[in-house]
Design a protein around this motif. Structure first.
Motif, PDB file in Angstrom:
ATOM      1  N   VAL A  89       0.846  -1.193   0.000  1.00 11.73           N
ATOM      2  CA  VAL A  89       0.000   0.000   0.000  1.00 11.73           C
ATOM      3  C   VAL A  89       0.882   1.244   0.000  1.00 11.73           C
ATOM      4  O   VAL A  89       1.738   1.398   0.873  1.00 11.73           O
ATOM      5  N   PRO A  90       0.721   2.151  -0.973  1.00 12.35           N
ATOM      6  CA  PRO A  90       1.537   3.373  -0.986  1.00 12.35           C
ATOM      7  C   PRO A  90       1.183   4.288   0.183  1.00 12.35           C
ATOM      8  O   PRO A  90       0.028   4.339   0.620  1.00 12.35           O
ATOM      9  N   ILE A  91       2.157   5.011   0.686  1.00 11.48           N
ATOM     10  CA  ILE A  91       1.924   5.932   1.791  1.00 11.48           C
ATOM     11  C   ILE A  91       2.051   7.358   1.290  1.00 11.48           C
ATOM     12  O   ILE A  91       2.690   7.628   0.269  1.00 11.48           O
ATOM     13  N   LYS A  92       1.443   8.285   2.023  1.00  9.72           N
ATOM     14  CA  LYS A  92       1.501   9.698   1.653  1.00  9.72           C
ATOM     15  C   LYS A  92       2.648  10.361   2.395  1.00  9.72           C
ATOM     16  O   LYS A  92       2.699  10.342   3.621  1.00  9.72           O
ATOM     17  N   PHE A  93       3.568  10.952   1.654  1.00 14.04           N
ATOM     18  CA  PHE A  93       4.714  11.631   2.233  1.00 14.04           C
ATOM     19  C   PHE A  93       4.441  13.125   2.334  1.00 14.04           C
ATOM     20  O   PHE A  93       3.676  13.690   1.543  1.00 14.04           O
ATOM     21  N   ARG A  94       5.080  13.764   3.308  1.00 12.69           N
ATOM     22  CA  ARG A  94       5.104  15.224   3.362  1.00 12.69           C
ATOM     23  C   ARG A  94       6.248  15.718   2.490  1.00 12.69           C
ATOM     24  O   ARG A  94       7.268  15.047   2.341  1.00 12.69           O
ATOM     25  N   ILE A 150      -0.255   1.579 -11.363  1.00 13.39           N
ATOM     26  CA  ILE A 150       0.785   0.812 -10.681  1.00 13.39           C
ATOM     27  C   ILE A 150       0.532   0.604  -9.191  1.00 13.39           C
ATOM     28  O   ILE A 150       1.108  -0.289  -8.573  1.00 13.39           O
ATOM     29  N   ALA A 151      -0.351   1.418  -8.570  1.00 12.47           N
ATOM     30  CA  ALA A 151      -0.517   1.349  -7.115  1.00 12.47           C
ATOM     31  C   ALA A 151      -1.098   0.022  -6.655  1.00 12.47           C
ATOM     32  O   ALA A 151      -0.784  -0.451  -5.565  1.00 12.47           O
ATOM     33  N   SER A 152      -1.943  -0.584  -7.471  1.00  6.31           N
ATOM     34  CA  SER A 152      -2.655  -1.783  -7.016  1.00  6.31           C
ATOM     35  C   SER A 152      -2.102  -3.080  -7.583  1.00  6.31           C
ATOM     36  O   SER A 152      -2.673  -4.143  -7.342  1.00  6.31           O
ATOM     37  N   VAL A 153      -1.015  -3.020  -8.362  1.00  5.50           N
ATOM     38  CA  VAL A 153      -0.491  -4.244  -8.967  1.00  5.50           C
ATOM     39  C   VAL A 153       0.782  -4.678  -8.265  1.00  5.50           C
ATOM     40  O   VAL A 153       1.527  -3.863  -7.729  1.00  5.50           O
ATOM     41  N   GLN A 154       1.004  -5.957  -8.258  1.00  9.64           N
ATOM     42  CA  GLN A 154       2.185  -6.540  -7.633  1.00  9.64           C
ATOM     43  C   GLN A 154       2.794  -7.557  -8.591  1.00  9.64           C
ATOM     44  O   GLN A 154       2.164  -8.555  -8.922  1.00  9.64           O
ATOM     45  N   HIS A 155       3.981  -7.282  -9.066  1.00  8.13           N
ATOM     46  CA  HIS A 155       4.677  -8.216  -9.940  1.00  8.13           C
ATOM     47  C   HIS A 155       6.166  -7.977  -9.798  1.00  8.13           C
ATOM     48  O   HIS A 155       6.620  -6.838  -9.652  1.00  8.13           O
ATOM     49  N   VAL A 156       6.930  -9.058  -9.835  1.00  7.57           N
ATOM     50  CA  VAL A 156       8.372  -8.951  -9.614  1.00  7.57           C
ATOM     51  C   VAL A 156       9.049  -8.123 -10.695  1.00  7.57           C
ATOM     52  O   VAL A 156      10.111  -7.542 -10.455  1.00  7.57           O
ATOM     53  N   ASN A 157       8.455  -8.013 -11.880  1.00  6.90           N
ATOM     54  CA  ASN A 157       9.064  -7.262 -12.980  1.00  6.90           C
ATOM     55  C   ASN A 157       8.400  -5.915 -13.229  1.00  6.90           C
ATOM     56  O   ASN A 157       8.585  -5.310 -14.284  1.00  6.90           O
ATOM     57  N   LEU A 158       7.613  -5.438 -12.261  1.00  3.36           N
ATOM     58  CA  LEU A 158       7.029  -4.103 -12.320  1.00  3.36           C
ATOM     59  C   LEU A 158       7.561  -3.277 -11.168  1.00  3.36           C
ATOM     60  O   LEU A 158       7.711  -3.768 -10.051  1.00  3.36           O
ATOM     61  N   ASP A 213      11.690 -11.227 -19.093  1.00  3.01           N
ATOM     62  CA  ASP A 213      11.181 -10.476 -17.941  1.00  3.01           C
ATOM     63  C   ASP A 213      10.192  -9.402 -18.380  1.00  3.01           C
ATOM     64  O   ASP A 213       9.111  -9.257 -17.784  1.00  3.01           O
ATOM     65  N   VAL A 214      10.551  -8.649 -19.397  1.00  2.00           N
ATOM     66  CA  VAL A 214       9.661  -7.585 -19.874  1.00  2.00           C
ATOM     67  C   VAL A 214       8.380  -8.174 -20.441  1.00  2.00           C
ATOM     68  O   VAL A 214       7.280  -7.646 -20.209  1.00  2.00           O
ATOM     69  N   ALA A 215       8.491  -9.275 -21.165  1.00  2.00           N
ATOM     70  CA  ALA A 215       7.301  -9.924 -21.714  1.00  2.00           C
ATOM     71  C   ALA A 215       6.373 -10.396 -20.592  1.00  2.00           C
ATOM     72  O   ALA A 215       5.144 -10.275 -20.699  1.00  2.00           O
ATOM     73  N   LYS A 216       6.939 -10.911 -19.518  1.00  3.75           N
ATOM     74  CA  LYS A 216       6.124 -11.348 -18.375  1.00  3.75           C
ATOM     75  C   LYS A 216       5.382 -10.169 -17.756  1.00  3.75           C
ATOM     76  O   LYS A 216       4.204 -10.279 -17.400  1.00  3.75           O
ATOM     77  N   ALA A 217       6.085  -9.042 -17.596  1.00  4.31           N
ATOM     78  CA  ALA A 217       5.450  -7.866 -16.996  1.00  4.31           C
ATOM     79  C   ALA A 217       4.287  -7.370 -17.855  1.00  4.31           C
ATOM     80  O   ALA A 217       3.205  -7.072 -17.334  1.00  4.31           O
ATOM     81  N   LEU A 218       4.499  -7.285 -19.161  1.00  9.60           N
ATOM     82  CA  LEU A 218       3.426  -6.833 -20.047  1.00  9.60           C
ATOM     83  C   LEU A 218       2.276  -7.830 -20.099  1.00  9.60           C
ATOM     84  O   LEU A 218       1.102  -7.441 -20.150  1.00  9.60           O
ATOM     85  N   SER A 219       2.605  -9.102 -20.079  1.00 16.40           N
ATOM     86  CA  SER A 219       1.554 -10.124 -20.061  1.00 16.40           C
ATOM     87  C   SER A 219       0.701  -9.992 -18.803  1.00 16.40           C
ATOM     88  O   SER A 219      -0.528 -10.142 -18.855  1.00 16.40           O
ATOM     89  N   TYR A 220       1.339  -9.686 -17.693  1.00 17.16           N
ATOM     90  CA  TYR A 220       0.614  -9.540 -16.419  1.00 17.16           C
ATOM     91  C   TYR A 220      -0.366  -8.365 -16.479  1.00 17.16           C
ATOM     92  O   TYR A 220      -1.543  -8.518 -16.121  1.00 17.16           O
ATOM     93  N   ILE A 221       0.095  -7.193 -16.924  1.00 13.82           N
ATOM     94  CA  ILE A 221      -0.798  -6.031 -16.921  1.00 13.82           C
ATOM     95  C   ILE A 221      -1.857  -6.130 -18.016  1.00 13.82           C
ATOM     96  O   ILE A 221      -2.922  -5.521 -17.899  1.00 13.82           O
ATOM     97  N   ALA A 250       9.026   0.313 -15.835  1.00 14.92           N
ATOM     98  CA  ALA A 250       8.686   1.510 -15.066  1.00 14.92           C
ATOM     99  C   ALA A 250       8.009   2.536 -15.963  1.00 14.92           C
ATOM    100  O   ALA A 250       7.802   2.310 -17.155  1.00 14.92           O
ATOM    101  N   ASP A 251       7.677   3.671 -15.348  1.00 19.48           N
ATOM    102  CA  ASP A 251       7.121   4.849 -16.023  1.00 19.48           C
ATOM    103  C   ASP A 251       5.791   4.555 -16.693  1.00 19.48           C
ATOM    104  O   ASP A 251       5.705   4.329 -17.903  1.00 19.48           O
ATOM    105  N   PHE A 252       4.727   4.602 -15.881  1.00 21.21           N
ATOM    106  CA  PHE A 252       3.376   4.372 -16.381  1.00 21.21           C
ATOM    107  C   PHE A 252       2.613   5.684 -16.543  1.00 21.21           C
ATOM    108  O   PHE A 252       1.389   5.720 -16.439  1.00 21.21           O
ATOM    109  N   GLY A 253       3.341   6.772 -16.814  1.00 23.13           N
ATOM    110  CA  GLY A 253       2.702   8.082 -16.894  1.00 23.13           C
ATOM    111  C   GLY A 253       1.735   8.236 -18.048  1.00 23.13           C
ATOM    112  O   GLY A 253       0.839   9.081 -18.002  1.00 23.13           O
ATOM    113  N   LEU A 254       1.895   7.451 -19.104  1.00 21.92           N
ATOM    114  CA  LEU A 254       1.000   7.544 -20.260  1.00 21.92           C
ATOM    115  C   LEU A 254       0.025   6.377 -20.330  1.00 21.92           C
ATOM    116  O   LEU A 254      -0.671   6.202 -21.326  1.00 21.92           O
ATOM    117  N   SER A 255      -0.017   5.567 -19.294  1.00 19.94           N
ATOM    118  CA  SER A 255      -0.789   4.328 -19.342  1.00 19.94           C
ATOM    119  C   SER A 255      -2.292   4.593 -19.397  1.00 19.94           C
ATOM    120  O   SER A 255      -2.770   5.661 -19.054  1.00 19.94           O
TER     121      SER A 255
END
Length: 447
Positions: A89-94, A150-158, A213-221, A250-255
């Motif tokens: 779970v992501p936390i909120k930083f100051r 990305i906040a709710s997904v869990q994968h070793v290659n993400l 590894d990259v193929a696994k990550a894309l297959s997962y999402i 990484a970098d899901f800014g355009l997802s």
């Protein structure tokens, strides 16, 4: 401090009342007026004592409650920290915490069009990478896209989102785990040197493992999340390598998030030129097959150790420069049975390169960059092909329209491109010359 002030005031009041009684006794003797004054003073003294007792009881009770709340708060923080580590779970930083962790954002790791990434260390000695997204409208859109994806997904290659910081006005911050070996482009392209990133030349075996590894990550999402996630900006710069040279996407800014029943969504063209699928450039909507196309282009760059589109200068005469399209070179080498000649030259003379693996990677890449989206395999099937679980058939011959575009002069860029693009079978009937010209420019533009 308040308790001490109240006690001093009570002592002063009681002392004053006693002095009044003594003065009244001396001046009024035992008259009726004296007894009235004495009675009123004694009543006030008792009232002050009662107030002091009530205040003391209240203070004791308040301190007990504060201790209990502190204890419960500590337990909640421990429990939340445990849940965050387990569930991610992501936390909120100051903002102050991020400024302290990054030494006021001095350690710059990289910079893009709308974001900068800084290295930092949290108070618990955890290394982090802080992405600062600038701009109000674009920053908000990119921030929401990245958190939602990305906040709710869990994968070793993400990449793992540690937390975030969102201010009412100004930049927004995303806090990620720090990946020590930087991005893939520093490890496959010669001459790509920066002082803030490790660099080197990856062996072919490592490149093959990274491709899986990259193929696994894309297959997962694409297939294993509740909502289908499209990355839409896959390139070597957005593939990170950990301490064991395992790939982290990484970098899901355009997802984009898609429902399971959606096959295509419409969005503006915002990705990196050279990795965009033809149907996206023609504004026909995007699907997971756009990520497949980008993956195929990255795969070819990993094989050859060079960008897919490069310019060959002929001395100082810029009019005689030529464009080189690496996918066409790879396809031709595959036809000639000389696919090993397409491999990064730094690898062929140094270590053993398995020609069967090279051929398998090339065939998979050529399948992925088919102009017709329906011919491209799913990322789940790509994983199976790369792992050798299913045979990899020879891909069909592609139009490779970009080769025609590279041979067209600027004055002719709007001529006869409609039929060529239509031949790709992308469900487009009437394509005006302006769209064709835009397509040409998008494909040929650099990063």
């Amino acid at each position: 401090m308040e308790d001490k002030t109240a006690s001093i005031r009570a002592v002063v009041i009681i002392t004053g009342l006693i002095v009044v009684i003594i003065v009244a006794r001396l001046s009024l003797k035992l008259s009726r007026a004296f007894f009235l004054i004495a009675g009123a003073d004694i009543a006030l003294i008792l009232a002050v004592f009662v107030c002091l007792v009530i205040r003391e009881c209240y203070n004791r009770r308040r301190k007990l409650l504060e201790k209990r709340l502190v204890s419960e708060g500590r337990e909640l923080r421990v429990e939340y920290s445990f849940l965050r580590k387990v569930a991610g779970v992501p936390i909120k930083f100051r903002l102050k915490e991020l400024e302290d962790a990054t030494d006021n954002f001095r350690a710059l790791l990289g910079q893009g069009g709308s974001a900068s990434v800084f290295k930092g260390i949290l108070s618990d000695r955890t290394s982090i990478a802080v992405k600062r997204i600038d701009g109000e409208e674009h920053g908000e859109k990119e921030f929401r896209s990245e958190v939602a994806a990305i906040a709710s997904v869990q994968h070793v290659n993400l990449v793992r989102l540690v937390g975030y910081c969102c201010l009412p006005r100004g930049p927004r911050y995303l806090v990620y785990e720090f990946i020590p070996n930087g991005s893939l482009d520093h490890w496959i392209f010669p001459g790509n040197r920066t002082k803030n990133h490790p660099r080197g030349c990856l062996s072919f075996d490592l490149r093959y493992r990274i491709a899986i590894d990259v193929a696994k990550a894309l297959s997962y999402i694409h297939h294993d999340c509740r909502s289908k996630i499209l990355h839409l900006d896959l390139k070597p710069e957005n593939i990170l390598l950990d301490e064991n040279y395992r790939a982290i996407v990484a970098d899901f800014g355009l997802s984009k998030l898609m429902g399971k029943d959606e096959s295509r969504v419409i969005t503006t063209i915002r990705g990196t030129k050279g990795y965009l699928a033809p149907e996206w450039l023609l504004e026909l909507g995007v699907s997971e097959k756009c990520d497949v196309y980008s993956y195929g282009m990255v795969l070819l760059e990993m094989i050859g150790g060079q960008r897919n589109v490069t310019v060959i200068e002929n001395g100082s005469n810029k009019s005689q420069r030529k464009w080189q399209y690496f996918p066409k070179i790879v396809r031709d080498k595959l036809r000639e049975g000389k696919v090993i000649e397409a491999v990064d030259r730094r690898l062929v003379g140094v270590g053993a390169v398995d020609e069967r693996q090279v051929k398998r990677m090339v065939n998979v890449a050529l399948w992925c960059i088919q102009e017709k989206p329906g011919l491209r395999p799913s990322m789940a099937h790509v994983v199976e092909m790369l792992k050798g679980r299913v045979p990899v058939e020879e891909p069909p011959d592609t139009q490779m329209i970009v080769v025609d575009l590279l041979s067209i002069d600027g004055e002719e860029s709007g001529l006869q491109l409609g039929p060529k693009i239509a031949a790709m079978g992308l469900d487009c009937c009437d394509i005006p010359s302006s769209s064709s010209s835009s397509f040409a420019m998008s494909m040929l533009s650099g990063r």
